[in-house]
Design a protein around this motif. Structure first.
Motif, PDB file in Angstrom:
ATOM      1  N   TYR A  51      39.816  69.251  69.380  1.00  0.00           N
ATOM      2  CA  TYR A  51      40.721  68.578  70.307  1.00  0.00           C
ATOM      3  C   TYR A  51      40.103  67.248  70.705  1.00  0.00           C
ATOM      4  O   TYR A  51      38.908  67.181  71.002  1.00  0.00           O
ATOM      5  CB  TYR A  51      40.924  69.415  71.570  1.00  0.00           C
ATOM      6  N   SER A  52      40.919  66.205  70.727  1.00  0.00           N
ATOM      7  CA  SER A  52      40.470  64.915  71.249  1.00  0.00           C
ATOM      8  C   SER A  52      41.597  64.356  72.115  1.00  0.00           C
ATOM      9  O   SER A  52      42.758  64.740  71.955  1.00  0.00           O
ATOM     10  CB  SER A  52      40.107  63.954  70.122  1.00  0.00           C
ATOM     11  N   TYR A  53      41.243  63.449  73.031  1.00  0.00           N
ATOM     12  CA  TYR A  53      42.203  62.969  74.028  1.00  0.00           C
ATOM     13  C   TYR A  53      42.115  61.459  74.193  1.00  0.00           C
ATOM     14  O   TYR A  53      41.020  60.901  74.215  1.00  0.00           O
ATOM     15  CB  TYR A  53      41.942  63.646  75.381  1.00  0.00           C
ATOM     16  N   SER A  54      43.277  60.831  74.355  1.00  0.00           N
ATOM     17  CA  SER A  54      43.371  59.413  74.713  1.00  0.00           C
ATOM     18  C   SER A  54      44.058  59.356  76.069  1.00  0.00           C
ATOM     19  O   SER A  54      45.246  59.684  76.187  1.00  0.00           O
ATOM     20  CB  SER A  54      44.190  58.642  73.676  1.00  0.00           C
ATOM     21  N   PHE A  55      43.306  58.960  77.103  1.00  0.00           N
ATOM     22  CA  PHE A  55      43.805  58.971  78.474  1.00  0.00           C
ATOM     23  C   PHE A  55      44.574  57.702  78.832  1.00  0.00           C
ATOM     24  O   PHE A  55      44.259  56.616  78.351  1.00  0.00           O
ATOM     25  CB  PHE A  55      42.636  59.094  79.468  1.00  0.00           C
ATOM     26  N   GLU A  64      46.942  64.335  73.443  1.00  0.00           N
ATOM     27  CA  GLU A  64      45.997  65.293  72.872  1.00  0.00           C
ATOM     28  C   GLU A  64      46.231  65.387  71.373  1.00  0.00           C
ATOM     29  O   GLU A  64      47.365  65.533  70.931  1.00  0.00           O
ATOM     30  CB  GLU A  64      46.221  66.656  73.527  1.00  0.00           C
ATOM     31  N   ARG A  65      45.151  65.307  70.614  1.00  0.00           N
ATOM     32  CA  ARG A  65      45.224  65.495  69.160  1.00  0.00           C
ATOM     33  C   ARG A  65      44.484  66.783  68.831  1.00  0.00           C
ATOM     34  O   ARG A  65      43.336  66.966  69.231  1.00  0.00           O
ATOM     35  CB  ARG A  65      44.567  64.330  68.429  1.00  0.00           C
ATOM     36  N   PHE A  66      45.160  67.687  68.136  1.00  0.00           N
ATOM     37  CA  PHE A  66      44.537  68.945  67.718  1.00  0.00           C
ATOM     38  C   PHE A  66      44.643  69.093  66.209  1.00  0.00           C
ATOM     39  O   PHE A  66      45.696  68.844  65.622  1.00  0.00           O
ATOM     40  CB  PHE A  66      45.213  70.147  68.376  1.00  0.00           C
ATOM     41  N   SER A  67      43.560  69.484  65.585  1.00  0.00           N
ATOM     42  CA  SER A  67      43.572  69.840  64.163  1.00  0.00           C
ATOM     43  C   SER A  67      42.486  70.879  63.924  1.00  0.00           C
ATOM     44  O   SER A  67      41.610  71.087  64.754  1.00  0.00           O
ATOM     45  CB  SER A  67      43.348  68.607  63.277  1.00  0.00           C
ATOM     46  N   SER A  68      42.598  71.529  62.786  1.00  0.00           N
ATOM     47  CA  SER A  68      41.577  72.499  62.385  1.00  0.00           C
ATOM     48  C   SER A  68      41.547  72.550  60.861  1.00  0.00           C
ATOM     49  O   SER A  68      42.321  71.858  60.192  1.00  0.00           O
ATOM     50  CB  SER A  68      41.896  73.893  62.952  1.00  0.00           C
ATOM     51  N   ALA A  69      40.695  73.379  60.336  1.00  0.00           N
ATOM     52  CA  ALA A  69      40.611  73.527  58.885  1.00  0.00           C
ATOM     53  C   ALA A  69      41.918  74.063  58.303  1.00  0.00           C
ATOM     54  O   ALA A  69      42.209  73.865  57.131  1.00  0.00           O
ATOM     55  CB  ALA A  69      39.453  74.448  58.520  1.00  0.00           C
ATOM     56  N   GLU A  70      42.722  74.717  59.122  1.00  0.00           N
ATOM     57  CA  GLU A  70      43.995  75.295  58.673  1.00  0.00           C
ATOM     58  C   GLU A  70      45.210  74.586  59.253  1.00  0.00           C
ATOM     59  O   GLU A  70      46.335  75.012  59.025  1.00  0.00           O
ATOM     60  CB  GLU A  70      44.052  76.780  59.061  1.00  0.00           C
ATOM     61  N   ARG A  71      44.992  73.527  60.035  1.00  0.00           N
ATOM     62  CA  ARG A  71      46.111  72.902  60.753  1.00  0.00           C
ATOM     63  C   ARG A  71      46.048  71.386  60.654  1.00  0.00           C
ATOM     64  O   ARG A  71      45.052  70.777  61.019  1.00  0.00           O
ATOM     65  CB  ARG A  71      46.037  73.321  62.236  1.00  0.00           C
ATOM     66  N   GLN A  72      47.129  70.776  60.165  1.00  0.00           N
ATOM     67  CA  GLN A  72      47.256  69.321  60.165  1.00  0.00           C
ATOM     68  C   GLN A  72      47.385  68.842  61.618  1.00  0.00           C
ATOM     69  O   GLN A  72      47.781  69.614  62.487  1.00  0.00           O
ATOM     70  CB  GLN A  72      48.483  68.901  59.346  1.00  0.00           C
ATOM     71  N   PRO A  73      47.056  67.597  61.908  1.00  0.00           N
ATOM     72  CA  PRO A  73      47.062  67.135  63.303  1.00  0.00           C
ATOM     73  C   PRO A  73      48.407  67.322  64.008  1.00  0.00           C
ATOM     74  O   PRO A  73      49.461  67.065  63.449  1.00  0.00           O
ATOM     75  CB  PRO A  73      46.737  65.645  63.186  1.00  0.00           C
ATOM     76  N   ARG A  74      48.297  67.804  65.240  1.00  0.00           N
ATOM     77  CA  ARG A  74      49.454  67.938  66.133  1.00  0.00           C
ATOM     78  C   ARG A  74      49.142  67.107  67.378  1.00  0.00           C
ATOM     79  O   ARG A  74      48.023  67.145  67.894  1.00  0.00           O
ATOM     80  CB  ARG A  74      49.662  69.405  66.529  1.00  0.00           C
TER      81      ARG A  74
END
Length: 156
Positions: A51-55, A64-74
Motif C-alpha cells: 500500500y502507498s498513499y499520496s496525501f 491509496e495504491r494497492f498491489s500485490s503479486a496476485e493483484r494489479q494496482p487498484r
C-alpha cells in the motif's frame, strides 16, 4: 513518510508482520499516542500486499495504491473525518481489465518461500514455468540482495 502539522501526526509505512508487505501507520509527533494502522482503519482488514498513499495538502484525503503479486494496482480515495478517523471513500480505478488480462496470461507466478540463513529466516520468491513439471530439470537464475535497505522480496 509525511507529517500532518495541523493534527500533529507522523505517517509512515511499515511491515509489522511480514517483511514482504507494506501498510500505512501514524503516531502522534510528540510521542503521546499509540501507533495506528491506517490501512486497516480504512478497510477493516488489509489484504496482503503493498500500500502507498499520496496525501492532499491538508491530510484530509489521500489516494491509496494497492498491489500485490496476485493483484494489479487498484486506486482508492480514502478520507479523514473530523474526528481523525480514516475510511475508504470509493474505488477510483479497479483495473479489472488489466487484472483479467494478467490472470489470462500463461506465465509463472511468484511463490513466496522462507530460507534459513544462519540464525535468521529470510524471505525469497520463486517463479516457476507456467507448465512446471517437477520431474524435469530447469535452468536457474539466482539473484541475491545484500541488505535490508534494498529489499527485493516484496509482495508487489
Amino acid at each position: 513518510m509525511a507529517y500532518d502539522e495541523q493534527r500533529g501526526y507522523i505517517y509512515f509505512t511499515a511491515s509489522p508482520d511480514h517483511a514482504i508487505d507494506r501498510y500505512l501507520f501514524r503516531t502522534q509527533a510528540l510521542g503521546m499516542g499509540k501507533v495506528e494502522n491506517i490501512t486497516k482503519q480504512c478497510h477493516g482488514t488489509a489484504e496482503s500486499g503493498q500500500y502507498s498513499y499520496s496525501f492532499s495538502p491538508h491530510y484530509d484525503y489521500a489516494v491509496e495504491r494497492f498491489s500485490s503479486a496476485e493483484r494489479q494496482p487498484r486506486y482508492t480515495l480514502v478520507k479523514c473525518d473530523k474526528r481523525g478517523r480514516w475510511q475508504a471513500d470509493h474505488v477510483l480505478e479497479e483495473n479489472a481489465e488489466a487484472q483479467q488480462t494478467w490472470e489470462d496470461l500463461a506465465v509463472g507466478r511468484k511463490e513466496f518461500v522462507k530460507c534459513q540463513g544462519g540464525d535468521s529466516e529470510l524471505d525469497a520468491w520463486i517463479i516457476k514455468p507456467y507448465d512446471f513439471d517437477p520431474t524435469k530439470k530447469y535452468p536457474v537464475i539466482d539473484f541475491v540482495y545484500g541488505e535490508p535497505a534494498s529489499a527485493t522480496v516484496q509482495n508487489d
